[in-house]
Design a protein around this motif. Structure first.
Motif, PDB file in Angstrom:
ATOM      1  N   HIS A  65       0.863  -1.188   0.000  1.00 18.21           N
ATOM      2  CA  HIS A  65       0.000   0.000   0.000  1.00 18.21           C
ATOM      3  C   HIS A  65       0.897   1.235   0.000  1.00 18.21           C
ATOM      4  N   PRO A  66       0.740   2.125  -0.965  1.00 14.66           N
ATOM      5  CA  PRO A  66       1.712   3.223  -1.106  1.00 14.66           C
ATOM      6  C   PRO A  66       1.791   4.138   0.096  1.00 14.66           C
ATOM      7  N   ALA A  67       0.684   4.390   0.783  1.00 15.30           N
ATOM      8  CA  ALA A  67       0.725   5.291   1.935  1.00 15.30           C
ATOM      9  C   ALA A  67       1.526   4.679   3.077  1.00 15.30           C
ATOM     10  N   VAL A  68       1.409   3.370   3.272  1.00 14.82           N
ATOM     11  CA  VAL A  68       2.139   2.720   4.363  1.00 14.82           C
ATOM     12  C   VAL A  68       3.622   2.636   4.026  1.00 14.82           C
ATOM     13  N   VAL A  69       3.938   2.282   2.795  1.00 15.58           N
ATOM     14  CA  VAL A  69       5.342   2.236   2.372  1.00 15.58           C
ATOM     15  C   VAL A  69       5.985   3.617   2.516  1.00 15.58           C
ATOM     16  N   ALA A  70       5.263   4.657   2.095  1.00 12.19           N
ATOM     17  CA  ALA A  70       5.808   6.019   2.186  1.00 12.19           C
ATOM     18  C   ALA A  70       6.025   6.434   3.633  1.00 12.19           C
ATOM     19  N   ALA A  71       5.123   6.047   4.516  1.00 10.63           N
ATOM     20  CA  ALA A  71       5.268   6.410   5.930  1.00 10.63           C
ATOM     21  C   ALA A  71       6.495   5.750   6.545  1.00 10.63           C
ATOM     22  N   ILE A  72       6.735   4.494   6.202  1.00 10.33           N
ATOM     23  CA  ILE A  72       7.931   3.804   6.709  1.00 10.33           C
ATOM     24  C   ILE A  72       9.191   4.468   6.171  1.00 10.33           C
ATOM     25  N   GLN A  73       9.186   4.796   4.894  1.00 11.35           N
ATOM     26  CA  GLN A  73      10.355   5.459   4.294  1.00 11.35           C
ATOM     27  C   GLN A  73      10.623   6.807   4.943  1.00 11.35           C
ATOM     28  N   ALA A  74       9.561   7.579   5.174  1.00 11.41           N
ATOM     29  CA  ALA A  74       9.740   8.899   5.774  1.00 11.41           C
ATOM     30  C   ALA A  74      10.254   8.787   7.205  1.00 11.41           C
ATOM     31  N   GLN A  75       9.729   7.827   7.956  1.00  8.58           N
ATOM     32  CA  GLN A  75      10.189   7.655   9.337  1.00  8.58           C
ATOM     33  C   GLN A  75      11.641   7.182   9.367  1.00  8.58           C
ATOM     34  N   ALA A  76      12.013   6.296   8.454  1.00  4.33           N
ATOM     35  CA  ALA A  76      13.402   5.819   8.399  1.00  4.33           C
ATOM     36  C   ALA A  76      14.357   6.964   8.110  1.00  4.33           C
ATOM     37  N   ALA A  77      13.934   7.892   7.281  1.00 10.47           N
ATOM     38  CA  ALA A  77      14.789   9.037   6.964  1.00 10.47           C
ATOM     39  C   ALA A  77      14.912   9.996   8.153  1.00 10.47           C
ATOM     40  N   GLU A  78      13.867  10.057   8.984  1.00 13.15           N
ATOM     41  CA  GLU A  78      13.872  10.993  10.106  1.00 13.15           C
ATOM     42  C   GLU A  78      14.508  10.394  11.352  1.00 13.15           C
ATOM     43  N   LEU A  79      14.099   9.179  11.724  1.00 10.70           N
ATOM     44  CA  LEU A  79      14.608   8.506  12.912  1.00 10.70           C
ATOM     45  C   LEU A  79      14.303   7.020  12.766  1.00 10.70           C
ATOM     46  N   ALA A  80      15.331   6.242  12.489  1.00 11.73           N
ATOM     47  CA  ALA A  80      15.116   4.830  12.168  1.00 11.73           C
ATOM     48  C   ALA A  80      14.823   3.986  13.392  1.00 11.73           C
ATOM     49  N   THR A  81      15.360   4.352  14.545  1.00  8.25           N
ATOM     50  CA  THR A  81      15.087   3.579  15.762  1.00  8.25           C
ATOM     51  C   THR A  81      15.316   4.437  16.988  1.00  8.25           C
ATOM     52  N   ILE A  82      14.645   4.085  18.040  1.00  6.78           N
ATOM     53  CA  ILE A  82      14.808   4.747  19.329  1.00  6.78           C
ATOM     54  C   ILE A  82      14.312   3.777  20.392  1.00  6.78           C
ATOM     55  N   GLY A  83      14.909   3.826  21.573  1.00  3.54           N
ATOM     56  CA  GLY A  83      14.539   2.895  22.626  1.00  3.54           C
ATOM     57  C   GLY A  83      13.182   3.203  23.227  1.00  3.54           C
ATOM     58  N   PRO A  84      12.587   2.225  23.913  1.00  8.72           N
ATOM     59  CA  PRO A  84      11.257   2.432  24.496  1.00  8.72           C
ATOM     60  C   PRO A  84      11.235   3.385  25.679  1.00  8.72           C
TER      61      PRO A  84
END
Length: 444
Positions: A65-84
């Protein structure tokens, strides 16, 4: 490499190096999936298949689904991981989106890596909450026809054969839930099945001892066990029993939640509010591993001044959270849950009932939304299940005709993505018909 070479290499690498779940490893011949869109997947050579398994009944929004793929890509570009142990906007938005679909009285979400550890932590919460004033309330009751995941307590809560080699957790007991086609209660109507199943559960509660029981754990609609839609009044009756004996009710919505039944939560159609809800799969269609527990306010408050003894490195992972936000928004904006309900009522249900009229192997069809099962029998009078050989042949026939099936025991589960169209359902019904016709001819 040619596309055929890529498919061959994928098969070879898989055979040489990948250890598969729930399988004897020798002789596996698995389809190669290189891409997908909506309800269709394909291999490197471009051979297309209708995905009427939704993989593991989780790709509710469809592939890519393009909206979900785009959201993952945008989040990866901004902050790929962070602790809980941080506050993160995307994680908070994901929790808020989930809670917007929950009943009143739920304000917190605990994120996990998937469905099994969601169930694991729901059990932990229930036991700690139940024992805060009455120590020793550890037992969890669940049905024999169930699947709750493959971790310590979740697999022991499971009712089927997979529990038996994995019994490492304590405090579990099982009971029979409703299943009118193969009633354990000599019932002949949904009303009888409901009444007698509830009586059976109450006797189990009394026999186990209410003071030892923390919770009843149920799939709102048991999935892998056969798409066993509960009869009217059953879930509400279980809620009443839990209230009568001061037990918590955990509803497992890992497979049946987020559109699968044509509702946001399967329990929405059954006049019941649980104490804890587990989710995974459809919440983001498995684009990134994630699950969680939706926690009612009384249980959440138990841990206001008491440490909750559980946590996961990837709890509320930002890529997963972004995929949840995008998935729920897209499902809402595009009417995907309503589509699942409509297609179930107008296309899948009628199509399967027509198949049942034409094929002697079909004993029963049942389901709702995009969550259906075809139960196959050797004889409609005795209801003897077909063997693994028949299911294996049907699976081969379906796959060769361009449909990726989901099979379990003597059943074919018809579980396409929630975005499936009536035209795709018609195409699938033709394939089911051809495959059943071929197998029945061989058996004649």
């Amino acid at each position: 490499m040619t596309t055929d070479d890529l498919d061959a290499r994928a098969k070879q690498l898989d055979s040489d190096h990948v250890f598969h779940s729930w399988s004897a490893q020798a002789g596996l011949d698995l389809p190669v999936i290189a891409g997908g869109r909506g309800t269709v997947v394909w291999d490197h050579a471009g051979h297309r298949m209708l995905d009427f398994a939704s993989q593991l009944v989780n790709v509710n929004i469809g592939h890519q689904h393009p909206a979900v793929v785009a959201a993952i890509q945008a989040q990866a570009a901004e902050l790929a991981t962070i602790g809980p142990a941080t506050a993160n906007l995307t994680r908070g938005e994901a929790a808020a989106r989930i809670l917007s679909k929950a009943p009143d009285g739920f304000a917190k979400v605990f994120f996990t890596n998937g469905g099994a550890d969601a169930v694991e932590n729901a059990i932990r919460m229930a036991r700690l909450h139940a024992s805060r004033q009455n120590p020793g309330r550890d037992t969890v009751l669940s049905t024999y026809r169930s699947y709750h995941g493959n971790t310590g307590a979740a697999i022991v809560a499971t009712g089927d054969w997979r529990r038996m080699p994995n019994q490492y957790a304590r405090g579990h007991a099982h009971f029979f839930g409703p299943y009118l086609y193969r009633s354990e209660f000599w019932a002949t109507t949904p009303e009888e099945e409901c009444e007698r199943a509830l009586h059976h559960l109450e006797r189990v509660i009394q026999s186990e001892g209410p003071s030892t029981i923390a919770a009843v754990l149920l799939e709102s609609v048991p999935g892998t066990a056969g798409i066993l839609v509960p009869p009217p009044g059953y879930l509400a009756g279980v809620r009443a029993l839990c209230d009568r004996y001061d037990l918590l009710l955990i509803l497992d919505e890992v497979m049946c939640g987020f559109g699968r039944t044509g509702r946001w939560f399967a329990f929405d159609g059954h006049d019941v509010v649980p104490d804890l809800v587990t989710f995974a799969k459809g919440v983001n269609s498995g684009y990134v591993p994630v699950g969680g527990v939706i926690i009612s306010d009384p249980i959440s408050k138990t841990f206001d001044d008491r440490v909750f003894p559980g946590g996961l490195t990837y709890s509320g992972h930002p890529l997963a959270a972004a995929s949840i936000v995008a998935s729920i928004d897209a499902m809402q904006d595009e009417g995907i849950v309503d589509n699942a309900r409509r297609v179930g009522e107008e296309a899948i249900g009628p199509g399967l009932r027509a198949l049942a009229e034409d094929h002697r192997l079909i004993g029963e069809v049942r389901g709702e939304g995009v969550f259906w099962a075809i139960e196959l029998v050797t004889d409609r009078e005795t209801r003897e299940p077909v063997g693994a050989d028949v299911i294996g042949r049907l699976k081969k026939e379906l796959t060769s005709r361009g449909l990726l099936p989901f099979t379990a025991e003597n059943r074919i589960h018809v579980v396409p993505p929630c975005v499936v169209t009536a035209g795709e359902v018609d195409q699938a019904m033709s394939i089911y018909h051809e495959a059943l016709t071929s197998v029945e001819a061989d058996l004649a």
